[in-house]
Design a protein around this motif. Structure first.
Motif, short mmCIF file in Angstrom:
data_model
loop_
_atom_site.label_atom_id
_atom_site.label_comp_id
_atom_site.label_asym_id
_atom_site.label_seq_id
_atom_site.Cartn_x
_atom_site.Cartn_y
_atom_site.Cartn_z
N ASP A 1 -0.99 5.74 -15.71
CA ASP A 1 -1.90 4.62 -15.95
C ASP A 1 -1.23 3.28 -15.66
O ASP A 1 -1.86 2.36 -15.15
CB ASP A 1 -2.39 4.66 -17.40
CG ASP A 1 -3.44 3.62 -17.70
OD1 ASP A 1 -4.58 3.79 -17.24
OD2 ASP A 1 -3.12 2.61 -18.37
N ALA A 2 0.06 3.19 -15.96
CA ALA A 2 0.79 1.95 -15.68
C ALA A 2 0.82 1.66 -14.18
O ALA A 2 0.69 0.51 -13.76
CB ALA A 2 2.22 2.05 -16.23
N ILE A 3 0.95 2.70 -13.37
CA ILE A 3 0.94 2.53 -11.91
C ILE A 3 -0.45 2.09 -11.45
O ILE A 3 -0.59 1.17 -10.63
CB ILE A 3 1.36 3.83 -11.21
CG1 ILE A 3 2.84 4.11 -11.48
CG2 ILE A 3 1.09 3.76 -9.71
CD1 ILE A 3 3.31 5.48 -11.02
N TYR B 1 -8.65 2.17 1.60
CA TYR B 1 -7.89 3.41 1.70
C TYR B 1 -6.39 3.18 1.46
O TYR B 1 -5.71 4.03 0.87
CB TYR B 1 -8.11 4.07 3.06
CG TYR B 1 -9.49 4.67 3.25
CD1 TYR B 1 -10.26 5.06 2.14
CD2 TYR B 1 -10.02 4.86 4.52
CE1 TYR B 1 -11.52 5.61 2.31
CE2 TYR B 1 -11.28 5.41 4.69
CZ TYR B 1 -12.04 5.78 3.58
OH TYR B 1 -13.28 6.32 3.75
N ASP B 2 -5.87 2.06 1.92
CA ASP B 2 -4.44 1.84 1.75
C ASP B 2 -4.08 1.65 0.28
O ASP B 2 -3.00 2.06 -0.16
CB ASP B 2 -3.98 0.63 2.58
CG ASP B 2 -4.61 -0.68 2.12
OD1 ASP B 2 -5.82 -0.69 1.86
OD2 ASP B 2 -3.89 -1.68 2.02
N VAL B 3 -5.00 1.07 -0.51
CA VAL B 3 -4.76 0.92 -1.95
C VAL B 3 -4.79 2.29 -2.63
O VAL B 3 -3.92 2.61 -3.45
CB VAL B 3 -5.80 -0.03 -2.58
CG1 VAL B 3 -5.64 -0.07 -4.09
CG2 VAL B 3 -5.67 -1.43 -2.00
N LEU B 4 -5.77 3.09 -2.29
CA LEU B 4 -5.85 4.44 -2.85
C LEU B 4 -4.61 5.26 -2.47
O LEU B 4 -4.05 5.99 -3.31
CB LEU B 4 -7.11 5.15 -2.35
CG LEU B 4 -8.44 4.64 -2.91
CD1 LEU B 4 -9.61 5.25 -2.14
CD2 LEU B 4 -8.57 4.94 -4.39
N ALA B 5 -4.18 5.15 -1.21
CA ALA B 5 -3.02 5.92 -0.76
C ALA B 5 -1.75 5.50 -1.51
O ALA B 5 -0.93 6.35 -1.88
CB ALA B 5 -2.83 5.73 0.74
N ILE C 1 -1.58 4.13 -4.56
CA ILE C 1 -1.66 4.61 -5.95
C ILE C 1 -1.33 6.09 -6.01
O ILE C 1 -0.51 6.54 -6.84
CB ILE C 1 -3.07 4.35 -6.53
CG1 ILE C 1 -3.30 2.85 -6.71
CG2 ILE C 1 -3.24 5.08 -7.86
CD1 ILE C 1 -4.73 2.50 -7.08
N SER C 2 -1.93 6.89 -5.14
CA SER C 2 -1.69 8.33 -5.13
C SER C 2 -0.23 8.65 -4.85
O SER C 2 0.40 9.45 -5.55
CB SER C 2 -2.59 9.00 -4.09
OG SER C 2 -2.31 10.38 -4.00
N VAL D 1 -3.77 13.63 -7.10
CA VAL D 1 -4.57 12.51 -7.61
C VAL D 1 -5.97 12.61 -7.03
O VAL D 1 -6.14 12.77 -5.81
CB VAL D 1 -3.95 11.15 -7.24
CG1 VAL D 1 -4.85 10.01 -7.70
CG2 VAL D 1 -2.56 11.00 -7.85
N ALA D 2 -6.98 12.55 -7.89
CA ALA D 2 -8.39 12.58 -7.47
C ALA D 2 -9.05 11.26 -7.87
O ALA D 2 -8.62 10.61 -8.83
CB ALA D 2 -9.12 13.76 -8.11
#
Length: 530
Positions: free
Chosen positions: A422-424, A495-499, A501-502, A515-516
């Motif tokens: 969650d911190a990430i 997409y780059d933000v999701l990538a 985070i994952s 990560v989903a």
């Protein structure tokens, strides 16, 4: 204008079950005029005691001719103050005063074009032809005596009507929604030109009025507050600190279920910035024992809520001279709970932590200085009181904490995984929102990410890390756009933000291999998972 005069200026919204009921009150407040919501069946005498400067009749889902259709006390229209009706509000105004509502062959849902007819105080200064937002099948077919039609559409013969002599105005469309581009101008016409009100409900006047009210109520007695570290309780603490200083004791019950580093942040703010007594109760081990093996979310909530009050009242009973309990109840809490101040009958979606189970022999009078404010107003109030941004703009966070973002039983290993993941999520989306804020100059939860967090489901999945098979936990990312949590849409993150985070979660959080992203809106889902 004096504070006394300011406080008497009030627009009352009669709620007929509209999906936009709260939105109407918010739009009025956005124009710096105080408003509040009451149920539609309020009597004229009860309404008169509220001393409204104006009344707005909301829309609603019913047909005015249905057997169980909401009605209005006819004398509400004879109080001598301006009345404005929207959608169902127009229809109930019409039939109450002798007009006719018909069931049209073709409904209007969404954008529609109105054409103005003649002069109109409500529509003044807006285009003669303009787009509005409709949502109806029934519509006024004959206006009451004394009314004139001020606009129509191809389908709707009475898109708006008014009786200037009696100060009664109504529209079939919804001026309060953004899809009616000139709706705000119509509200301004009603509030400032028709009603003669002033835009004087601002943060300076709100703080001054609230501080005065707290001081008058408390006198020389002491106040205790259960400080969670969330926005609401923090703003109450700051407001009470300004009003009564050391007469306030803040009790921070640390249940071990807060987000990473939050207990330290809360203690730092309220021991260094505000002159109040601060008590930090370390109850982490007691909560862990009570929650061991518990999987049902409502049982988790009840355990956490009950133990909070056990911890809180244990401290309270050791303090002398405490007469008042302050808490962060805000206006949506009251509306959503169907509680005492609206007289509503809302069904319980989830338990609210602010319903207080006083132990036998213990009682405090309540102070709820935020019970007339929406969440965005509470944040603005916190900023005006000097609270730091990391508290004022803190993510909405449930009272039971991470216990209901862990699906299934809570244990130390799961808590550690979720806190780190969650911190990430928060670090990356805080940065993303900061970039949006730099670009737009405003914090707008309908266009940036309003709430974001990680969820830990009670499953494991197969993965491959370093050429080895893993059997580890997935983390679910939840990120939504909203303005008030009543409705929400999933955030269309780049997409780059999701990538990023994952990639960070899988690389930096032991025990996670997948990560989903939850792409469900509210409704049909809720924002939280439990």
């Amino acid at each position: 204008m004096s504070n006394e005069a300011q406080s008497t200026q009030k627009v009352v919204v009669l709620d007929f079950g509209a999906q936009y009921g709260q939105l109407i009150a918010r739009r009025v407040r956005d124009l710096s005029v105080y408003s509040e919501i009451v149920p539609c069946d309020v009597s004229a005498d009860e309404l008169r005691r509220l001393n409204p400067s104006a009344v707005i009749l909301s829309g609603g889902p019913a047909s005015v001719y249905a057997e169980d259709a909401p009605k209005i006390d006819p004398d509400v229209l004879n109080l001598g103050v301006p009345v404005l009706g929207f959608c169902y509000g127009q229809q109930i105004m019409a039939v109450t005063l002798g007009g006719t509502v018909g069931h049209t062959e073709k409904g209007e849902y969404g954008a529609a074009q109105i054409v103005r007819e003649g002069d109109s105080s409500l529509l003044g200064g807006t285009p003669d032809e303009q787009t509005v937002w409709m949502s109806h099948r029934d519509a006024v077919s004959e206006v009451p005596e004394g009314f004139v039609v001020t606009s129509r559409t191809e389908t709707c013969p009475v898109a708006s009507m008014e009786c200037a002599e009696r100060n009664l105005y109504a529209t079939q469309f919804h001026p309060e929604v953004r899809h009616t581009p000139h709706g705000n101008d119509m509200l301004k016409n009603f509030l400032f030109k028709i009603c003669g009100l002033e835009a004087n409900w601002n943060m300076d006047s709100i703080i001054e009025e609230s501080v005065t009210a707290i001081r008058e109520k408390v006198g020389g007695d002491r106040v205790i507050l259960g400080l969670s570290g969330g926005v609401d309780s923090s703003v109450v603490a700051a407001l009470c600190a300004r009003a009564i200083g050391k007469q306030l004791t803040c009790v921070f019950v640390n249940h071990g279920l807060l987000r990473k580093n939050e207990p330290e942040e809360v203690e730092e703010v309220f021991t260094r910035q505000f002159d109040v007594d601060f008590v930090h109760v370390h109850a982490e081990e007691r909560y862990a024992e009570l929650l061991a093996g518990v999987t049902d979310p409502e049982q988790k909530r009840k355990i956490i809520g009950s133990q909070f009050w056990n911890e809180f009242f244990s401290v309270a009973q050791d303090l002398d001279g405490v007469k008042f309990l302050a808490q962060g109840t805000i206006y949506p809490d009251i509306i959503e709970s169907g509680a005492r101040k609206t007289g509503g009958k809302a069904s319980t979606i989830k338990s609210h932590h602010n319903l207080i189970p006083f132990p036998d022999g213990v009682h405090f009078d309540l102070i709820e200085p935020l019970d007339r404010f929406f969440k965005d107003e509470v944040r603005a109030l916190g900023t005006a009181l000097g609270l730091p941004d990391h508290i004022v703009h803190r993510q909405p966070f449930p009272g039971p904490g991470l216990a209901i973002r862990i699906i299934g039983a809570v244990d130390p290993e799961k808590l550690e995984i979720l806190k780190n993941a969650d911190a990430i999520v928060r670090e990356e989306l805080d940065a993303y929102n900061a970039r949006l804020f730099e670009e737009t100059g405003e914090r707008n939860g309908e266009h940036s990410v309003w709430q974001y967090f990680a969820v830990l489901p009670d499953v494991k999945s197969v993965g491959v890390m370093g050429d080895e098979r893993t059997y580890a936990r997935p983390v679910i990312l939840r990120a939504v756009e909203s303005s008030d949590a009543m409705t929400a849409d999933w955030a269309k993150l780049p997409y780059d933000v999701l990538a990023r985070i994952s990639g960070r979660i899988v690389a930096e959080v032991p025990g996670v291999n997948r990560v989903a992203y939850d792409i469900t809106s509210k409704p049909p889902a809720t924002i939280e998972w439990e």
